[in-house]
Design an enzyme around this catalytic site. Structure first.
Site, PDB file in Angstrom:
ATOM      1  CE1 TYR A  83      -0.756  -8.075  -7.159  1.00 30.86           C
ATOM      2  CE2 TYR A  83       1.594  -7.900  -6.724  1.00 30.86           C
ATOM      3  CZ  TYR A  83       0.472  -7.497  -7.407  1.00 30.86           C
ATOM      4  OH  TYR A  83       0.572  -6.514  -8.365  1.00 30.86           O
TER       5      TYR A  83
ATOM      6  CG  ASP B 253       6.227  -2.995  11.269  1.00 37.58           C
ATOM      7  OD1 ASP B 253       5.412  -2.045  11.226  1.00 37.58           O
ATOM      8  OD2 ASP B 253       7.094  -3.119  12.149  1.00 37.58           O
TER       9      ASP B 253
ATOM     10  CD1 TRP C  80      -3.434   0.117  10.905  1.00 41.68           C
ATOM     11  CD2 TRP C  80      -3.146  -1.066   9.014  1.00 41.68           C
ATOM     12  NE1 TRP C  80      -4.674  -0.155  10.396  1.00 41.68           N
ATOM     13  CE2 TRP C  80      -4.529  -0.886   9.241  1.00 41.68           C
ATOM     14  CE3 TRP C  80      -2.733  -1.786   7.896  1.00 41.68           C
ATOM     15  CZ2 TRP C  80      -5.492  -1.391   8.373  1.00 41.68           C
ATOM     16  CZ3 TRP C  80      -3.692  -2.294   7.031  1.00 41.68           C
ATOM     17  CH2 TRP C  80      -5.052  -2.098   7.269  1.00 41.68           C
TER      18      TRP C  80
ATOM     19  NE  ARG D 229       6.545  -1.371   2.445  1.00 43.52           N
ATOM     20  CZ  ARG D 229       7.105  -2.082   3.426  1.00 43.52           C
ATOM     21  NH1 ARG D 229       8.337  -1.860   3.805  1.00 43.52           N
ATOM     22  NH2 ARG D 229       6.412  -3.034   4.037  1.00 43.52           N
TER      23      ARG D 229
ATOM     24  N   GLY E 281      -3.646   1.011 -15.182  1.00 41.38           N
ATOM     25  CA  GLY E 281      -4.168   0.941 -16.549  1.00 41.38           C
ATOM     26  C   GLY E 281      -4.657   2.295 -17.045  1.00 41.38           C
TER      27      GLY E 281
HETATM   28  P1  GDP Z   1       3.342  -3.201   1.615  1.00 45.94           P
HETATM   29  O1  GDP Z   1       4.246  -2.124   1.085  1.00 45.94           O
HETATM   30  O2  GDP Z   1       3.151  -4.321   0.662  1.00 45.94           O
HETATM   31  O3  GDP Z   1       3.768  -3.694   2.975  1.00 45.94           O
HETATM   32  O4  GDP Z   1       1.857  -2.621   1.763  1.00 45.94           O
HETATM   33  P2  GDP Z   1       1.179  -1.292   2.359  1.00 45.94           P
HETATM   34  O5  GDP Z   1       1.339  -0.178   1.395  1.00 45.94           O
HETATM   35  O6  GDP Z   1      -0.231  -1.655   2.690  1.00 45.94           O
HETATM   36  O7  GDP Z   1       1.906  -0.994   3.761  1.00 45.94           O
HETATM   37  C1  GDP Z   1       3.166  -0.432   3.917  1.00 45.94           C
HETATM   38  C2  GDP Z   1       3.526  -0.179   5.357  1.00 45.94           C
HETATM   39  O8  GDP Z   1       2.695   0.876   5.866  1.00 45.94           O
HETATM   40  C3  GDP Z   1       3.390  -1.333   6.357  1.00 45.94           C
HETATM   41  O9  GDP Z   1       4.544  -1.307   7.186  1.00 45.94           O
HETATM   42  C4  GDP Z   1       2.164  -0.950   7.177  1.00 45.94           C
HETATM   43  O10 GDP Z   1       2.222  -1.465   8.502  1.00 45.94           O
HETATM   44  C5  GDP Z   1       2.283   0.574   7.183  1.00 45.94           C
HETATM   45  N1  GDP Z   1       1.020   1.280   7.492  1.00 45.94           N
HETATM   46  C6  GDP Z   1       0.862   2.226   8.459  1.00 45.94           C
HETATM   47  N2  GDP Z   1      -0.393   2.647   8.505  1.00 45.94           N
HETATM   48  C7  GDP Z   1      -1.066   1.998   7.516  1.00 45.94           C
HETATM   49  C8  GDP Z   1      -2.417   2.036   7.075  1.00 45.94           C
HETATM   50  O11 GDP Z   1      -3.269   2.758   7.581  1.00 45.94           O
HETATM   51  N3  GDP Z   1      -2.745   1.222   6.013  1.00 45.94           N
HETATM   52  C9  GDP Z   1      -1.796   0.417   5.403  1.00 45.94           C
HETATM   53  N4  GDP Z   1      -2.171  -0.326   4.361  1.00 45.94           N
HETATM   54  N5  GDP Z   1      -0.523   0.348   5.833  1.00 45.94           N
HETATM   55  C10 GDP Z   1      -0.164   1.127   6.858  1.00 45.94           C
END
Ligand code: GDP
Length: 315
Positions: free
Chosen positions: A137, A270, A203, A210, A17
């Site tokens: 969501y 993941d 993580w 992505r 926004g």
């Molecule tokens: P998504 O795109 O909806 O899955 O959401 P996120 O942006 O939170 O996470 C994207 C990917 O980043 C996933 O595969 C997570 O496991 C990976 N990841 C690695 N390290 C991190 C971390 O510190 N925080 C988050 N949120 N994701 C992480």
């Protein structure tokens, strides 16, 4: 849309926004209406109706949502469904009832099936099951975009939607538990650099793919479709560039200059294996992104450091 139109931006304090407000102002749209969360509870249909009746905007841009990364979503699907569905229903139906002729609804490419063809075209919507980590969501956003589609088809108002890929940039959420991967990584690497930590815990496995888009590019895309007389109902917005989470981590490690080693915690989810959106529709209409991931990352890290120095964001 005319420069003098009264434009309501819902969620103007959030990352999306606030970028939309900056883009509208820069383009000469000065008649904006905003409300903070405290001033207007978007979960309350009567309050939203009263707001629209008072303000009578010509245009509404719905950026308000409860958002979060994989940690927040996977442990909070009920709240993400409930709040986002209420926000969508109240802001879209409230606008219609008050005679708002034009509305742009924002969602996310997580509305598409987990195993959608890649890159994901708009036509993949509702063709197979959703990713479980953010199903709540996604369902709420699907309900919102469908409400826009039905109102447009049945009532003749121009209500339409944009589905951006993973966003980052100015005003992001740096919460290491609830935030998205890109801002969270910036914070984790910066903290490790400043504190001299030996490792940075990340993580999952690092293998998911992505796509990342700077929020100012999304705001430009919002203006682009708002200025079209007859925009498509549903349009994807992405950078078209995908990288693995591991590559993203290496890029942020290099850009922050953090010497710490990365450790992957595979007990954390993941999420969906791949999420690249097909942007051929918006590109064919004449829009393309301007901010490369390298430039966007450099800018975002500089902004994060400035916010830490100013005390507005914690290390
Ligand atoms: P998504 O795109 O909806 O899955 O959401 P996120 O942006 O939170 O996470 C994207 C990917 O980043 C996933 O595969 C997570 O496991 C990976 N990841 C690695 N390290 C991190 C971390 O510190 N925080 C988050 N949120 N994701 C992480």
């Amino acid at each position: 849309m005319h420069k003098t139109d009264r434009i309501y931006v819902a969620g103007h304090r959030g990352m999306v926004g606030s970028a939309v407000v900056r883009a509208l102002n820069a383009a000469g749209y000065a008649n904006l209406v905003t409300r903070t969360h405290k001033e207007l509870n978007l979960l309350d249909p009567a309050a939203v109706r009263a707001f629209y009746a008072d303000e009578k905007p010509d245009v509404a841009v719905i950026c308000a949502a409860r958002v979060g990364g994989i940690g927040a979503n996977s442990s909070g699907n009920a709240t993400f469904l409930y709040e986002n569905a209420l926000i969508a229903m109240n802001t879209v139906m409230g606008a219609y009832e008050a005679g708002v002729k034009r509305l742009l609804f924002l969602g996310s490419t997580c509305i598409y099936p987990r195993m959608a063809p890649q890159p994901i075209p708009e036509s993949a919507l509702l063709t197979s099951p959703l990713e479980k980590t953010n199903e709540g969501y996604a369902l709420a956003k699907i309900a919102g975009l469908k409400l826009c589609e039905f109102l447009r088809r049945d009532k003749g108002v121009v209500y339409h939607s944009l589905m951006p890929t993973n966003l980052y940039g100015t005003g992001d959420n740096y919460d290491v538990v609830g935030g998205h991967v890109l801002p969270t990584m910036i914070r984790k690497f910066e903290t490790a650099r400043v504190k001299g930590d030996a490792t940075v815990p990340l993580w999952g496995t690092g293998t998911p793919l992505r796509e990342f888009l700077h929020v100012d590019d999304l705001a430009a895309a919002c203006l682009f479709v708002l200025e079209m007389e007859n925009p498509p109902d549903l349009v994807n917005v992405g950078s078209g560039v995908e990288i693995t989470i591991r590559e993203l981590a290496e890029k942020i490690k290099a850009a922050t200059g953090c010497p710490a080693a990365i450790s992957w915690d595979s007990t954390k989810p993941d999420g969906t294996p791949r999420k690249l959106c097909d942007t051929s529709l918006i590109r064919s209409l004449g829009w393309s992104p301007k901010i490369s991931l390298e430039d966007g990352l450099a800018r975002t890290i500089a902004e994060y450091r400035a916010s830490v120095a100013a005390g507005t964001v914690r290390l």
